[in-house]
Write a protein that holds these residues in place. Structure first.
Motif, PDB file in Angstrom:
ATOM      1  N   LEU A   1       0.810  -1.220   0.000  1.00 38.38           N
ATOM      2  CA  LEU A   1       0.000   0.000   0.000  1.00 38.38           C
ATOM      3  C   LEU A   1       0.844   1.272   0.000  1.00 38.38           C
ATOM      4  O   LEU A   1       0.558   2.220  -0.741  1.00 38.38           O
ATOM      5  N   ILE A   2       1.897   1.306   0.835  1.00 41.23           N
ATOM      6  CA  ILE A   2       2.707   2.536   0.887  1.00 41.23           C
ATOM      7  C   ILE A   2       3.489   2.688  -0.431  1.00 41.23           C
ATOM      8  O   ILE A   2       3.701   3.817  -0.903  1.00 41.23           O
ATOM      9  N   SER A   3       3.879   1.571  -1.040  1.00 40.37           N
ATOM     10  CA  SER A   3       4.643   1.637  -2.299  1.00 40.37           C
ATOM     11  C   SER A   3       3.810   2.214  -3.444  1.00 40.37           C
ATOM     12  O   SER A   3       4.347   2.875  -4.334  1.00 40.37           O
ATOM     13  N   ILE A   4       2.494   1.934  -3.426  1.00 46.99           N
ATOM     14  CA  ILE A   4       1.653   2.441  -4.523  1.00 46.99           C
ATOM     15  C   ILE A   4       1.002   3.780  -4.161  1.00 46.99           C
ATOM     16  O   ILE A   4       0.108   4.254  -4.857  1.00 46.99           O
ATOM     17  N   THR A   5       1.448   4.387  -3.049  1.00 49.39           N
ATOM     18  CA  THR A   5       0.875   5.669  -2.645  1.00 49.39           C
ATOM     19  C   THR A   5       1.415   6.793  -3.519  1.00 49.39           C
ATOM     20  O   THR A   5       2.511   7.304  -3.300  1.00 49.39           O
ATOM     21  N   SER A   6       0.646   7.133  -4.548  1.00 46.95           N
ATOM     22  CA  SER A   6       1.000   8.265  -5.413  1.00 46.95           C
ATOM     23  C   SER A   6      -0.261   8.725  -6.121  1.00 46.95           C
ATOM     24  O   SER A   6      -1.219   7.967  -6.277  1.00 46.95           O
ATOM     25  N   GLN A   7      -0.286   9.983  -6.517  1.00 48.14           N
ATOM     26  CA  GLN A   7      -1.460  10.531  -7.194  1.00 48.14           C
ATOM     27  C   GLN A   7      -1.044  11.720  -8.048  1.00 48.14           C
ATOM     28  O   GLN A   7      -0.164  12.502  -7.664  1.00 48.14           O
TER      29      GLN A   7
ATOM     30  N   VAL B   1      10.655   1.253   8.287  1.00 48.65           N
ATOM     31  CA  VAL B   1      10.227   0.466   9.434  1.00 48.65           C
ATOM     32  C   VAL B   1       9.533  -0.826   8.977  1.00 48.65           C
ATOM     33  O   VAL B   1       9.772  -1.902   9.532  1.00 48.65           O
ATOM     34  N   ILE B   2       8.674  -0.705   7.939  1.00 41.60           N
ATOM     35  CA  ILE B   2       7.946  -1.878   7.431  1.00 41.60           C
ATOM     36  C   ILE B   2       8.934  -2.920   6.890  1.00 41.60           C
ATOM     37  O   ILE B   2       8.816  -4.113   7.181  1.00 41.60           O
ATOM     38  N   VAL B   3       9.940  -2.452   6.138  1.00 41.41           N
ATOM     39  CA  VAL B   3      10.916  -3.382   5.555  1.00 41.41           C
ATOM     40  C   VAL B   3      11.707  -4.086   6.656  1.00 41.41           C
ATOM     41  O   VAL B   3      11.847  -5.322   6.647  1.00 41.41           O
ATOM     42  N   ILE B   4      12.196  -3.319   7.653  1.00 39.02           N
ATOM     43  CA  ILE B   4      12.951  -3.926   8.760  1.00 39.02           C
ATOM     44  C   ILE B   4      12.070  -4.940   9.507  1.00 39.02           C
ATOM     45  O   ILE B   4      12.479  -6.068   9.776  1.00 39.02           O
ATOM     46  N   GLY B   5      10.831  -4.530   9.822  1.00 34.59           N
ATOM     47  CA  GLY B   5       9.918  -5.406  10.550  1.00 34.59           C
ATOM     48  C   GLY B   5       9.582  -6.662   9.766  1.00 34.59           C
ATOM     49  O   GLY B   5       9.482  -7.754  10.334  1.00 34.59           O
ATOM     50  N   LEU B   6       9.437  -6.510   8.445  1.00 33.08           N
ATOM     51  CA  LEU B   6       9.074  -7.650   7.601  1.00 33.08           C
ATOM     52  C   LEU B   6      10.214  -8.664   7.535  1.00 33.08           C
ATOM     53  O   LEU B   6       9.989  -9.873   7.695  1.00 33.08           O
ATOM     54  N   VAL B   7      11.438  -8.169   7.324  1.00 35.85           N
ATOM     55  CA  VAL B   7      12.599  -9.069   7.274  1.00 35.85           C
ATOM     56  C   VAL B   7      12.714  -9.825   8.599  1.00 35.85           C
ATOM     57  O   VAL B   7      12.848 -11.057   8.622  1.00 35.85           O
ATOM     58  N   TYR B   8      12.616  -9.095   9.714  1.00 38.83           N
ATOM     59  CA  TYR B   8      12.715  -9.719  11.030  1.00 38.83           C
ATOM     60  C   TYR B   8      11.631 -10.770  11.243  1.00 38.83           C
ATOM     61  O   TYR B   8      11.909 -11.887  11.679  1.00 38.83           O
ATOM     62  N   SER B   9      10.373 -10.418  10.916  1.00 35.59           N
ATOM     63  CA  SER B   9       9.283 -11.350  11.228  1.00 35.59           C
ATOM     64  C   SER B   9       9.280 -12.542  10.274  1.00 35.59           C
ATOM     65  O   SER B   9       8.866 -13.641  10.658  1.00 35.59           O
ATOM     66  N   LEU B  10       9.807 -12.369   9.065  1.00 35.37           N
ATOM     67  CA  LEU B  10       9.919 -13.514   8.152  1.00 35.37           C
ATOM     68  C   LEU B  10      10.982 -14.494   8.656  1.00 35.37           C
ATOM     69  O   LEU B  10      10.790 -15.707   8.610  1.00 35.37           O
ATOM     70  N   ILE B  11      12.101 -13.947   9.156  1.00 35.66           N
ATOM     71  CA  ILE B  11      13.151 -14.820   9.719  1.00 35.66           C
ATOM     72  C   ILE B  11      12.595 -15.586  10.922  1.00 35.66           C
ATOM     73  O   ILE B  11      12.746 -16.801  11.036  1.00 35.66           O
TER      74      ILE B  11
ATOM     75  N   ILE C   1      11.793  -4.164  17.773  1.00 31.87           N
ATOM     76  CA  ILE C   1      10.962  -4.191  16.569  1.00 31.87           C
ATOM     77  C   ILE C   1       9.574  -3.625  16.866  1.00 31.87           C
ATOM     78  O   ILE C   1       9.020  -2.850  16.070  1.00 31.87           O
ATOM     79  N   SER C   2       9.004  -3.967  18.032  1.00 36.09           N
ATOM     80  CA  SER C   2       7.656  -3.465  18.335  1.00 36.09           C
ATOM     81  C   SER C   2       7.677  -1.942  18.522  1.00 36.09           C
ATOM     82  O   SER C   2       6.739  -1.256  18.120  1.00 36.09           O
ATOM     83  N   TYR C   3       8.771  -1.401  19.109  1.00 39.25           N
ATOM     84  CA  TYR C   3       8.875   0.061  19.228  1.00 39.25           C
ATOM     85  C   TYR C   3       9.000   0.705  17.839  1.00 39.25           C
ATOM     86  O   TYR C   3       8.403   1.741  17.566  1.00 39.25           O
ATOM     87  N   LEU C   4       9.794   0.077  16.978  1.00 43.86           N
ATOM     88  CA  LEU C   4       9.947   0.610  15.615  1.00 43.86           C
ATOM     89  C   LEU C   4       8.607   0.653  14.898  1.00 43.86           C
ATOM     90  O   LEU C   4       8.237   1.668  14.294  1.00 43.86           O
ATOM     91  N   LEU C   5       7.848  -0.468  14.959  1.00 42.80           N
ATOM     92  CA  LEU C   5       6.548  -0.511  14.295  1.00 42.80           C
ATOM     93  C   LEU C   5       5.607   0.536  14.896  1.00 42.80           C
ATOM     94  O   LEU C   5       4.855   1.196  14.167  1.00 42.80           O
ATOM     95  N   ALA C   6       5.665   0.711  16.233  1.00 40.55           N
ATOM     96  CA  ALA C   6       4.808   1.706  16.891  1.00 40.55           C
ATOM     97  C   ALA C   6       5.102   3.110  16.377  1.00 40.55           C
ATOM     98  O   ALA C   6       4.182   3.870  16.031  1.00 40.55           O
ATOM     99  N   THR C   7       6.410   3.454  16.299  1.00 41.16           N
ATOM    100  CA  THR C   7       6.761   4.801  15.847  1.00 41.16           C
ATOM    101  C   THR C   7       6.411   4.995  14.375  1.00 41.16           C
ATOM    102  O   THR C   7       5.936   6.060  13.983  1.00 41.16           O
ATOM    103  N   GLY C   8       6.604   3.951  13.564  1.00 41.41           N
ATOM    104  CA  GLY C   8       6.257   4.041  12.146  1.00 41.41           C
ATOM    105  C   GLY C   8       4.770   4.277  11.947  1.00 41.41           C
ATOM    106  O   GLY C   8       4.358   5.144  11.168  1.00 41.41           O
ATOM    107  N   ALA C   9       3.956   3.494  12.666  1.00 43.24           N
ATOM    108  CA  ALA C   9       2.499   3.640  12.552  1.00 43.24           C
ATOM    109  C   ALA C   9       2.054   5.021  13.025  1.00 43.24           C
ATOM    110  O   ALA C   9       1.216   5.673  12.385  1.00 43.24           O
TER     111      ALA C   9
END
Lengths: 165, 165
Positions: free
Chosen positions: B32-38, B59-69, B101-109
């Motif tokens: 969703l964030i990647s296609i955010t353009s208008q 933050v999403i990329v870091i969190g995704l890599v971590y949670s996939l591992i 990671i949870s703090y990172l996701l919190a700040t990103g959101a």
């Protein structure tokens, strides 16, 4: 087992120091966000017009009330020599409370830093409004809030280690 | 002691479920964030122009890599029947990693939700630019990130209980 009381005293002293720092930094953040306003070209800008700054204020007030209560309890326990809030229930409460408060402070700081950065750039670029003073105050408030968050994250690590297994 | 393996299996299964949910929600947030353009009135707006949205992406990329591992490790451990990442060091690592990671996701959101809300209002009010579509995508992405944060905060509670005392 001689080292146990001493260890516990060191831990309690550093936790108290953290809580004092959190209270002081949140107090500074509270003052700064409260005075965030500027009059440009007859129009008055106040921090309440930005939702992120309102959220910051709410988070700062909640965090300040919580950390002042925890600081008072810690000081009272140290002075009286008797831990007034201890045991399994107290440890579980502290664990969850510290965790939730640290997440709140993190989100408040992130929203405040993000909003002050992005809004400042957009006001500068598109509206030709010089709101440097306005955003400098909000940004500084968010920075103090961020340091308070870091300290509360460390306090939350402390209380995780106190969790009963 | 009969209940111990069962309890541990329940805990590991729910933790795995959490990690799968986090991965899926972060993946949706990433798309969703990647296609955010208008494009409005010849001018193209992209999410990279808003620093808060860039931070969200990081933050999403870091969190995704971590949670996939972590998801892979958990699935591998379950299938092989042998925990590949266990012991004191593993528990301490999981505790700190889940927490950070949870703090990172919190700040990103928080940064994403704050920026999309405030910027949208300002663009609407002052520039007469209809960027509803742009901010709707960014806001939805931030909402998915927020749910991923809630799940990661629960995962962080799990790993706190695994801390060696």
């Amino acid at each position: 087992m001689e080292s146990f009381p001493s260890n516990s005293t060191v831990r309690r002293s550093s936790l108290l120091l953290l809580r004092v720092i959190i209270s002081v930094f949140l107090l500074i953040a509270l003052v700064l966000i409260s005075i965030t306003s500027q009059t440009v070209g007859g129009a008055k800008f106040k921090f309440t017009q930005v939702y992120s700054f309102r959220y910051m204020l709410a988070v700062i007030v909640i965090g300040l009330v919580y950390s002042l209560i925890q600081t008072s309890l810690a000081i009272f326990s140290m002075v009286s020599g008797d831990d007034v809030f201890k045991g399994k229930i107290a440890n579980i409460f502290n664990f969850y409370a510290d965790k939730i408060i640290s997440y709140l402070l993190a989100t408040g700081a992130a929203a405040g830093l993000g909003a002050s950065e992005d809004l400042h750039r957009i006001f500068d670029a598109t509206l030709n409004l010089n709101l440097d003073d306005f955003f400098a105050k909000a940004n500084t408030s968010a920075s103090f809030l961020f340091i308070a968050f870091i300290c509360s994250a460390i306090a939350s690590i402390y209380s995780s280690y106190e969790l009963p297994t």
